[in-house]
Design a protein around this motif. Sequence first.
Motif, PDB file in Angstrom:
ATOM      1  N   ASP A 193      53.910   2.264  80.493  1.00 52.73           N
ATOM      2  CA  ASP A 193      53.005   2.616  79.538  1.00 52.73           C
ATOM      3  C   ASP A 193      51.878   3.534  79.876  1.00 52.73           C
ATOM      4  OD1 ASP A 193      55.197   1.876  77.491  1.00 52.73           O
ATOM      5  OD2 ASP A 193      54.207  -0.121  77.548  1.00 52.73           O
ATOM      6  N   VAL A 194      51.511   2.909  80.941  1.00 60.12           N
ATOM      7  CA  VAL A 194      50.131   3.427  81.553  1.00 60.12           C
ATOM      8  C   VAL A 194      50.220   4.451  82.602  1.00 60.12           C
ATOM      9  CG1 VAL A 194      48.736   1.629  80.484  1.00 60.12           C
ATOM     10  CG2 VAL A 194      49.638   1.612  82.804  1.00 60.12           C
ATOM     11  N   VAL A 195      51.153   4.596  83.417  1.00 59.22           N
ATOM     12  CA  VAL A 195      51.379   5.482  84.443  1.00 59.22           C
ATOM     13  C   VAL A 195      50.978   6.924  84.018  1.00 59.22           C
ATOM     14  CG1 VAL A 195      52.913   6.854  86.095  1.00 59.22           C
ATOM     15  CG2 VAL A 195      53.087   4.163  85.755  1.00 59.22           C
ATOM     16  N   GLY A 196      49.938   7.455  84.778  1.00 60.95           N
ATOM     17  CA  GLY A 196      49.677   8.946  84.429  1.00 60.95           C
ATOM     18  C   GLY A 196      48.179   8.964  83.769  1.00 60.95           C
ATOM     19  N   LEU A 197      47.911   7.667  83.056  1.00 62.23           N
ATOM     20  CA  LEU A 197      46.665   7.768  82.332  1.00 62.23           C
ATOM     21  C   LEU A 197      45.465   7.466  83.238  1.00 62.23           C
ATOM     22  CD1 LEU A 197      47.515   5.297  79.195  1.00 62.23           C
ATOM     23  CD2 LEU A 197      47.431   7.787  79.501  1.00 62.23           C
ATOM     24  N   PRO A 198      44.301   7.828  83.140  1.00 60.80           N
ATOM     25  CA  PRO A 198      43.095   7.663  83.886  1.00 60.80           C
ATOM     26  C   PRO A 198      42.715   6.248  83.979  1.00 60.80           C
ATOM     27  CG  PRO A 198      42.519   8.706  81.666  1.00 60.80           C
ATOM     28  CD  PRO A 198      44.068   8.655  81.880  1.00 60.80           C
ATOM     29  N   THR A 199      42.146   5.838  85.045  1.00 65.02           N
ATOM     30  CA  THR A 199      41.744   4.288  85.218  1.00 65.02           C
ATOM     31  C   THR A 199      40.827   3.806  84.020  1.00 65.02           C
ATOM     32  OG1 THR A 199      40.694   4.752  87.165  1.00 65.02           O
ATOM     33  CG2 THR A 199      42.859   3.704  87.486  1.00 65.02           C
ATOM     34  N   LYS A 200      40.247   4.990  83.624  1.00 60.78           N
ATOM     35  CA  LYS A 200      38.975   4.663  82.632  1.00 60.78           C
ATOM     36  C   LYS A 200      39.661   3.784  81.449  1.00 60.78           C
ATOM     37  CE  LYS A 200      37.700   8.238  80.244  1.00 60.78           C
ATOM     38  NZ  LYS A 200      37.307   9.809  79.767  1.00 60.78           N
ATOM     39  N   VAL A 201      41.075   3.725  81.125  1.00 55.38           N
ATOM     40  CA  VAL A 201      41.350   3.004  80.190  1.00 55.38           C
ATOM     41  C   VAL A 201      41.018   1.518  80.300  1.00 55.38           C
ATOM     42  CG1 VAL A 201      43.059   4.931  79.495  1.00 55.38           C
ATOM     43  CG2 VAL A 201      43.467   2.747  80.898  1.00 55.38           C
ATOM     44  N   PHE A 202      40.749   1.240  81.510  1.00 56.62           N
ATOM     45  CA  PHE A 202      40.670  -0.122  81.810  1.00 56.62           C
ATOM     46  C   PHE A 202      39.122  -0.645  81.879  1.00 56.62           C
ATOM     47  CE2 PHE A 202      44.887  -0.156  84.443  1.00 56.62           C
ATOM     48  CZ  PHE A 202      45.697  -0.273  83.271  1.00 56.62           C
ATOM     49  N   TYR A 203      38.213   0.126  81.701  1.00 58.03           N
ATOM     50  CA  TYR A 203      36.901  -0.038  81.812  1.00 58.03           C
ATOM     51  C   TYR A 203      36.336  -0.171  80.475  1.00 58.03           C
ATOM     52  CZ  TYR A 203      36.645   1.312  86.824  1.00 58.03           C
ATOM     53  OH  TYR A 203      36.682   1.284  88.333  1.00 58.03           O
ATOM     54  N   ALA A 204      35.349  -1.394  80.399  1.00 61.29           N
ATOM     55  CA  ALA A 204      34.703  -1.714  79.045  1.00 61.29           C
ATOM     56  C   ALA A 204      33.713  -0.573  78.833  1.00 61.29           C
ATOM     57  CB  ALA A 204      34.248  -3.027  78.992  1.00 61.29           C
ATOM     58  N   ASP A 205      33.271  -0.040  79.945  1.00 59.93           N
ATOM     59  CA  ASP A 205      31.901   0.805  79.753  1.00 59.93           C
ATOM     60  C   ASP A 205      32.202   1.978  80.719  1.00 59.93           C
ATOM     61  OD1 ASP A 205      29.482   2.213  79.927  1.00 59.93           O
ATOM     62  OD2 ASP A 205      28.429   0.243  79.654  1.00 59.93           O
ATOM     63  N   GLU A 206      32.290   3.011  79.848  1.00 59.72           N
ATOM     64  CA  GLU A 206      32.556   4.431  80.691  1.00 59.72           C
ATOM     65  C   GLU A 206      31.595   4.671  81.815  1.00 59.72           C
ATOM     66  OE1 GLU A 206      33.262   9.113  79.788  1.00 59.72           O
ATOM     67  OE2 GLU A 206      33.114   7.703  78.192  1.00 59.72           O
ATOM     68  N   LYS A 207      30.371   4.345  81.791  1.00 60.67           N
ATOM     69  CA  LYS A 207      29.253   4.316  82.747  1.00 60.67           C
ATOM     70  C   LYS A 207      29.762   3.784  84.097  1.00 60.67           C
ATOM     71  CE  LYS A 207      25.229   4.902  79.578  1.00 60.67           C
ATOM     72  NZ  LYS A 207      23.989   4.471  79.309  1.00 60.67           N
ATOM     73  N   ASP A 208      30.343   2.374  83.937  1.00 61.64           N
ATOM     74  CA  ASP A 208      31.026   1.733  85.209  1.00 61.64           C
ATOM     75  C   ASP A 208      32.073   2.637  85.671  1.00 61.64           C
ATOM     76  OD1 ASP A 208      29.331  -0.325  84.875  1.00 61.64           O
ATOM     77  OD2 ASP A 208      30.547  -1.480  83.619  1.00 61.64           O
ATOM     78  N   PHE A 209      32.790   3.248  85.033  1.00 56.92           N
ATOM     79  CA  PHE A 209      33.816   4.042  85.518  1.00 56.92           C
ATOM     80  C   PHE A 209      33.185   4.941  86.458  1.00 56.92           C
ATOM     81  CE2 PHE A 209      36.426   8.125  84.862  1.00 56.92           C
ATOM     82  CZ  PHE A 209      37.853   7.623  85.668  1.00 56.92           C
ATOM     83  N   GLU A 210      32.302   6.033  85.803  1.00 58.01           N
ATOM     84  CA  GLU A 210      31.798   6.922  86.496  1.00 58.01           C
ATOM     85  C   GLU A 210      31.002   6.397  87.827  1.00 58.01           C
ATOM     86  OE1 GLU A 210      29.259   8.497  83.434  1.00 58.01           O
ATOM     87  OE2 GLU A 210      30.880   9.510  82.354  1.00 58.01           O
ATOM     88  N   ALA A 211      30.316   5.498  87.789  1.00 58.98           N
ATOM     89  CA  ALA A 211      29.335   4.903  89.031  1.00 58.98           C
ATOM     90  C   ALA A 211      30.516   4.679  89.982  1.00 58.98           C
ATOM     91  CB  ALA A 211      28.639   3.801  88.588  1.00 58.98           C
ATOM     92  N   ARG A 212      31.843   3.979  89.652  1.00 63.39           N
ATOM     93  CA  ARG A 212      32.626   3.711  90.571  1.00 63.39           C
ATOM     94  C   ARG A 212      33.372   4.770  91.517  1.00 63.39           C
ATOM     95  NH1 ARG A 212      31.372  -0.176  93.500  1.00 63.39           N
ATOM     96  NH2 ARG A 212      30.010  -1.407  92.213  1.00 63.39           N
TER      97      ARG A 212
END
Length: 296
Positions: A56-75
């Motif tokens: 159900d999640v293959v192909g989706l950005p890992t951003k879907v697993f982050y509570a805060d988009e800023k953390d996704f960007e920082a990583r």
Amino acid sequence: MEITSLASSGLSSQAVSIVLQVFESMEEAVVIADSKRCIVMMNTAAEKLFGCRQADVVGLPTKVFYADEKDFEARGQNTFNPSVNQISDPYIVRYQSMDGHIFYGETIGGPIRDESLSEVYFFAIIRDVSKRVRSEQTMSRLHSITSSRMLEYERRIYELLKLGCEHFGMLMGIVSCIEGQNYVVEAVYHPEDAVPEGAAFELENTYCVHTLDADGPTGFYHVAHSRIQYHPCYLNFGLEAYIGCPIEVDGERYGTINFSSPDPVEAFDGSDLNLVRLFAEWVGHEIARNRDLEVG
């Protein structure tokens, strides 16, 4: 980290099968993403942690697993970046499962490159450490309460009981004084003030009798499925969850500190028992100190 992809490694089909079995059997969640940080694969532990199926999640950005988009960007700048050539040190970030549940995950990760270094993937190994983080936060707040010069004795006890209720997920917190076979409510936190200070009960009819018998921290996270399911306290009040510890004052048993709820809670572990013991020790010291002040 530079490793050869399984497809081009020259490993036998049996060896590849063993590697995949190890991947699936890991207790930690593992997520693999491509160079654009889109999910390629994840193990069973990751499916359980994030509440989804790999398909159900293959192909989706890992951003879907982050509570805060800023953390996704920082990583994306510090860890999951093609220019990075090493595995990260462990770090903690707030994640969210697919149903919106937010948790703290201790993570290590970095790039995976094929033999030619032309193709980059990223991996992340994640362990849920929410309980540890909550305990650390509770300890910090406990220190703030106990060291505050702005709070009087009664208010410190009240705030400590409130803090314990928040940490353990309970509705009510009580400091009791045991007088013979009587259990007397000395201080209480309850959002609806359902139990007044000074209320007395027979000790045998309270869960604290088990805490005193054990002479240490005791917890029942779902009484209906425990050895005390026929206890009078459960039959009369329907309290499903309880954790408590004896209080000693000047080396003598004084009573208990305890937290309870009509709803089951997450199973208690050693850190919970140690924390309620710490609460009891602090309350015992505070009662002794307050006695000395009254005498003085």
